[in-house]
Structure formats: C-alpha cells, structure tokens
Scaffold this active site. Structure first.
Site, short mmCIF file in Angstrom:
data_model
loop_
_atom_site.label_atom_id
_atom_site.label_comp_id
_atom_site.label_asym_id
_atom_site.label_seq_id
_atom_site.Cartn_x
_atom_site.Cartn_y
_atom_site.Cartn_z
N ALA A 194 3.89 4.20 -10.86
CA ALA A 194 3.45 2.81 -10.72
C ALA A 194 3.20 2.27 -12.11
CB ALA A 194 2.16 2.76 -9.90
N ARG A 238 -3.59 11.59 2.59
CA ARG A 238 -4.79 11.03 3.24
C ARG A 238 -4.40 9.80 4.05
NH1 ARG A 238 -5.47 12.53 -1.99
NH2 ARG A 238 -5.57 10.43 -2.83
N LEU A 257 -3.72 15.58 -4.96
CA LEU A 257 -2.31 15.72 -4.55
C LEU A 257 -2.19 16.03 -3.05
CD1 LEU A 257 -0.91 17.81 -7.60
CD2 LEU A 257 -1.11 15.34 -7.37
N GLU A 305 18.72 20.46 19.24
CA GLU A 305 19.54 20.43 20.46
C GLU A 305 18.87 21.22 21.59
OE1 GLU A 305 20.43 21.16 17.38
OE2 GLU A 305 22.57 20.88 17.01
N HIS A 318 16.24 24.76 17.34
CA HIS A 318 16.87 23.58 16.76
C HIS A 318 16.69 22.38 17.71
CE1 HIS A 318 19.68 26.08 13.93
NE2 HIS A 318 18.40 26.32 13.76
N1 LIG Z 1 0.85 5.31 -13.19
C1 LIG Z 1 1.38 6.44 -12.77
O1 LIG Z 1 2.24 6.43 -11.89
C2 LIG Z 1 0.91 7.74 -13.37
C3 LIG Z 1 1.29 8.93 -12.75
C4 LIG Z 1 0.87 10.14 -13.31
C5 LIG Z 1 0.08 10.13 -14.45
N2 LIG Z 1 -0.27 8.95 -15.02
C6 LIG Z 1 -1.13 8.96 -16.22
O2 LIG Z 1 -0.46 9.67 -17.25
C7 LIG Z 1 -1.45 10.22 -18.13
C8 LIG Z 1 -1.07 11.65 -18.45
O3 LIG Z 1 0.11 11.64 -19.20
P1 LIG Z 1 0.81 12.96 -19.73
O4 LIG Z 1 2.15 12.56 -20.25
O5 LIG Z 1 -0.10 13.68 -20.64
O6 LIG Z 1 0.89 13.83 -18.40
P2 LIG Z 1 1.97 14.81 -17.76
O7 LIG Z 1 3.35 14.35 -18.02
O8 LIG Z 1 1.54 14.98 -16.35
O9 LIG Z 1 1.72 16.17 -18.51
C9 LIG Z 1 2.28 16.40 -19.75
C10 LIG Z 1 2.32 17.88 -20.02
O10 LIG Z 1 3.20 18.53 -19.13
C11 LIG Z 1 3.50 19.80 -19.70
N3 LIG Z 1 4.86 20.21 -19.46
C12 LIG Z 1 5.23 21.31 -18.76
N4 LIG Z 1 6.55 21.46 -18.76
C13 LIG Z 1 7.05 20.45 -19.47
C14 LIG Z 1 8.37 20.09 -19.83
N5 LIG Z 1 9.43 20.81 -19.47
N6 LIG Z 1 8.54 18.98 -20.59
C15 LIG Z 1 7.49 18.23 -20.95
N7 LIG Z 1 6.20 18.53 -20.64
C16 LIG Z 1 6.00 19.63 -19.90
C17 LIG Z 1 3.27 19.63 -21.21
O11 LIG Z 1 2.21 20.52 -21.58
P3 LIG Z 1 2.59 22.00 -22.09
O12 LIG Z 1 3.49 21.79 -23.28
O13 LIG Z 1 1.31 22.62 -22.40
O14 LIG Z 1 3.31 22.62 -20.97
C18 LIG Z 1 2.83 18.20 -21.37
O15 LIG Z 1 1.86 18.03 -22.37
C19 LIG Z 1 -2.80 10.10 -17.42
O16 LIG Z 1 -3.53 9.10 -18.03
C20 LIG Z 1 -2.42 9.71 -16.01
O17 LIG Z 1 -3.38 8.88 -15.42
C21 LIG Z 1 0.11 7.77 -14.51
#
Ligand SMILES: NC(=O)c1ccc[n+]([C@@H]2O[C@H](COP(=O)([O-])OP(=O)(O)OC[C@H]3O[C@@H](n4cnc5c(N)ncnc54)[C@H](OP(=O)(O)O)[C@@H]3O)[C@@H](O)[C@H]2O)c1
Length: 372
Positions: free
Chosen positions: A174, A227, A224, A72, A70
């Site tokens: 974002a 970097r 993920l 300490e 720890h």
């Molecule tokens: N700007 C940003 O900060 C940011 C960040 C991340 C992504 N994005 C963009 O978001 C887009 C992807 O969007 P998305 O909504 O399809 O991605 P997502 O939220 O990462 O994935 C959605 C999938 O997650 C699965 N999932 C598993 N457990 C779930 C639960 N309990 N509730 C809901 N869904 C669950 C579902 O598939 P199943 O039903 O098959 O499990 C669902 O289709 C991309 O274009 C990416 O570039 C942007």
C-alpha cells in the site's frame, strides 16, 4: 475456443448454459483456496437436463484439502442415481491416475455421467489430457475450455509449482499518492483504509503463505494472521532473514512458520522455538524450497528491501497495490534499484482497477500463468 468430441450435427458447447454452471463450479472451488496445496482448488457441479428449463443442479463439491476426496467425488455422492445421464462441470480436467484417491475419470464413467464440461486441462504430466481421453474413450462427450482463463487464474499456484517448481508470488503493498509505503523506517500506522484491510485479509485467507523481510518483522512485529473472515484460516508465515537475527519470539513465529536464512547462519534459537528453518543461497532457491514444503502461493507483503529484491530478480508474478489518497513527502519508496528507461519498465497485463473506500486497488500480472 472450445475443444469438443460432440457428434456431428449437435450444437457442441451450449455456451451461456455451460458458462453459468461453470461459474457455479468455480465458486465452489474458491472454498478450497489456501487449503489444498500442493493440490489445486477444484469445484464440480452435476446438472440434470442442462438444456431444459435451465437445468437442475443435483450435486456439488469442492476439493477441501490434499489427501481428501476430489471435488467430483463429493458432487457424485450428492447426486447419487441422478448422476446417470447428467452433465458434470469440473474446473480442472478429471485425474486419470491413482494418487491418494482413485482416478476421477473412472469414477465419473462408473456413475453414468453422459457429458463432462472441463474448464482447463491439467498440466500435471501424469494427467495432461489423459483424463479427457479416458472419458472420450468411454463414449462420454467432453467439452474443454469453458471459462478457461478464470480457472487457470484460480489454479495459478498449483500450475506454478507443477511447471516451474516454485510458488506463484503475489506482491502486495500500500502506498501514498506520492509513492511512499512508510514515513520512515520504523513502526508505522497503516497506509490504506478499512476496506483495503478487509480485502487483504481475504487474500491472506486464500494464499498458502505470507512473506515479509526481517526489517518489517523487527519494526512492526506483524501478526500476519487472518482477522474478520468467517471460517478464515491463517497462511503459513515466512520470514526472510539471512542472518537469523530476528527475535524468535516475535508474533509471526506461530505454528508452521518458516525462517528463510543463509546456509551458514546460526538459527539455534529459532529451531529451538519449533520454527522450520529453510536454508537457501538465493531467492530462486528459497522459492523452490518453499515449493518443496508444499506451499503453492505466497503473498509477499514487503517491506521495500525484500520487495525490491524480488522485483529485480523477476520473481514477482502478480501485483496488487493499494493507492491511498495521502501525500507524505519524504518516506520509503516501495521499490529501489538501478535506473531504468521507461522502455524497460515492467508492464502489468490483465490490469484491474477498483475503488475500495477511499483507496484505489490496481492489480495485474507480470508472468503468464503456466497452462499445459
Ligand atoms: N506499506 C506497505 O505496504 C508496507 C509493507 C511492509 C512493510 N512496510 C514498511 O517497511 C518498513 C521496513 O522496511 P524494510 O525494507 O527494512 O523491510 P523488509 O524488506 O521487510 O526487510 C528487509 C530485510 O530483509 C532481509 N532479507 C532477507 N533476504 C533478503 C534478500 N534476498 N534480499 C533483500 N533483503 C533480504 C534483509 O536483512 P538481512 O540482510 O539481515 O537478511 C533486509 O534488511 C517498515 O517501516 C514497514 O512498516 C510497509
């Protein structure tokens, strides 16, 4: 604000001096962030003559990882004989029980420490004030509560698992000025700029896990990883994919990766690839499962479908949003769900606003960080 057993007539906490050294202890604790789970990050400094000439730091330490010594212990080792009569500043109450290491309260007593300043009490039922009591019983002056809010925030993950059985969830995304996180549901360029990216990398380095949904995995194939952070380490990737339909060779599936899937899903290919498969019916169950895997904090990086599910179920504890000075028009909103009135909006507390290059960062809490 402070709790003390200092003798009557003596100024209890020497606030500016104590805060200065506790700040140092908190800075040491930062080094352990993302590395200590299921233990908390803790820092300690030992100071001789804290009331004279600004005091002299004779020992410093932080808890590097679960099972390791720890904070300490490191600080006392460095201080050696100079610990006698000194003040120890510790960001979390010294432990009073035998875990994988002996109780720190006993180690501080044996080293001849005269005064201990503690930022926050330990919510672990095996400690919960007993560490402080043991020090006081040995005649040591103990002050509790110096920079407590800061320490509790640093220990949010540990506190969450100990008191709620699940990790602390930080939602990060974002979006453009018109509230869009992506142009369309397909591989996208980044929304925010370089400084925001650097900050995100620091968070990844400090939180135990990073989570995305299967949509983001298949559309963006994100690495993920951390970097550009000196000494950085990668968080454990967690992918929510109820059908286990994602490509088991995607970049996110590196060592330590976790697939969260439905109890009945066939995940043979993922298991064969060495991926840990966590089966859960609901998101709260999934979070409890992640807690059992030793993960105390999760950086939820989206996308909008998964984020919306977490928000709708009240499972987001903290929010960190970048607002980029861009306008998209059509695109994906970060959150969808039933219509709410403004009175029903989830309102952040302890809000901070910061400019990072061209982007604005807004952070805040949705949950209270569990204390004692
Ligand atoms: N700007 C940003 O900060 C940011 C960040 C991340 C992504 N994005 C963009 O978001 C887009 C992807 O969007 P998305 O909504 O399809 O991605 P997502 O939220 O990462 O994935 C959605 C999938 O997650 C699965 N999932 C598993 N457990 C779930 C639960 N309990 N509730 C809901 N869904 C669950 C579902 O598939 P199943 O039903 O098959 O499990 C669902 O289709 C991309 O274009 C990416 O570039 C942007």
């Amino acid at each position: 604000m402070y709790e003390t057993n200092a003798p009557p007539g003596r100024v209890a906490a020497d606030v500016p001096v104590d805060e200065r050294f506790m700040t140092l202890a908190l800075e040491h604790a930062v080094t352990g962030l993302g590395r200590t789970a299921p233990n908390p990050p803790v820092g300690c400094v030992i100071v001789q003559n804290h009331q004279q000439h600004g005091g002299e730091v004779v020992g410093r330490g932080f808890h590097p990882k679960a099972g390791g010594p720890h904070a300490e212990v490191f600080a006392l080792r460095e201080a050696g004989e100079q610990a006698r009569g000194a003040t120890a500043y510790v960001t979390l109450e010294p432990c009073s029980h035998h875990g994988r290491t002996p109780p720190c309260a006993d180690t501080l007593i044996a080293a001849g420490i005269a005064r201990v300043v503690v930022a926050a009490l330990d919510p672990n039922p095996q400690v919960a004030g007993e560490g402080v009591q043991r020090l006081r019983d040995a005649g040591i002056v103990v002050e509790v509560g110096v920079l407590e809010a800061h320490a509790v925030r640093q220990q949010a993950g540990f506190r969450s698992v100990i008191t709620r059985g699940r990790p602390w969830v930080v939602a990060k995304y974002a979006m453009t000025l018109d509230g869009k996180v992506a142009a369309v549901r397909e591989g996208n360029g980044t929304v925010s700029g370089e400084v925001a990216r650097e900050r995100t990398m620091q968070w990844r380095n400090e939180l135990d896990a990073i989570a995305v949904g299967s949509g983001t995995l298949s559309l963006d194939d994100p690495a993920l990883t951390v970097r550009g952070v000196p000494g950085g380490r990668d968080p454990r990737p967690v992918v929510f994919d109820r059908r286990a339909a994602s490509d088991p060779h995607a970049r996110a599936w590196r060592e330590g990766a976790v697939l969260v899937t439905a109890p009945e899903a066939r995940a043979d290919a993922h298991e064969a690839a060495g991926i840990t498969v966590l089966r859960a019916d609901t998101l709260p169950d999934a979070l409890r499962g992640l807690g059992k895997l030793g993960l105390s904090s999760v950086l939820l990086e989206g996308g909008p479908t998964l984020l919306s599910a977490f928000f709708a179920q009240g499972l987001v504890d903290e929010v960190r949003v970048f607002l980029a000075p861009k306008l998209l028009g059509a695109g994906l909103s970060p959150l969808t769900g039933p219509t709410r009135s403004m009175h029903e909006a989830q309102t952040l507390r302890d809000v901070t606003v910061e400019l990072l290059g061209p982007d604005m960062l807004v952070t805040g809490l949705l949950s209270d960080i569990p204390r004692l």
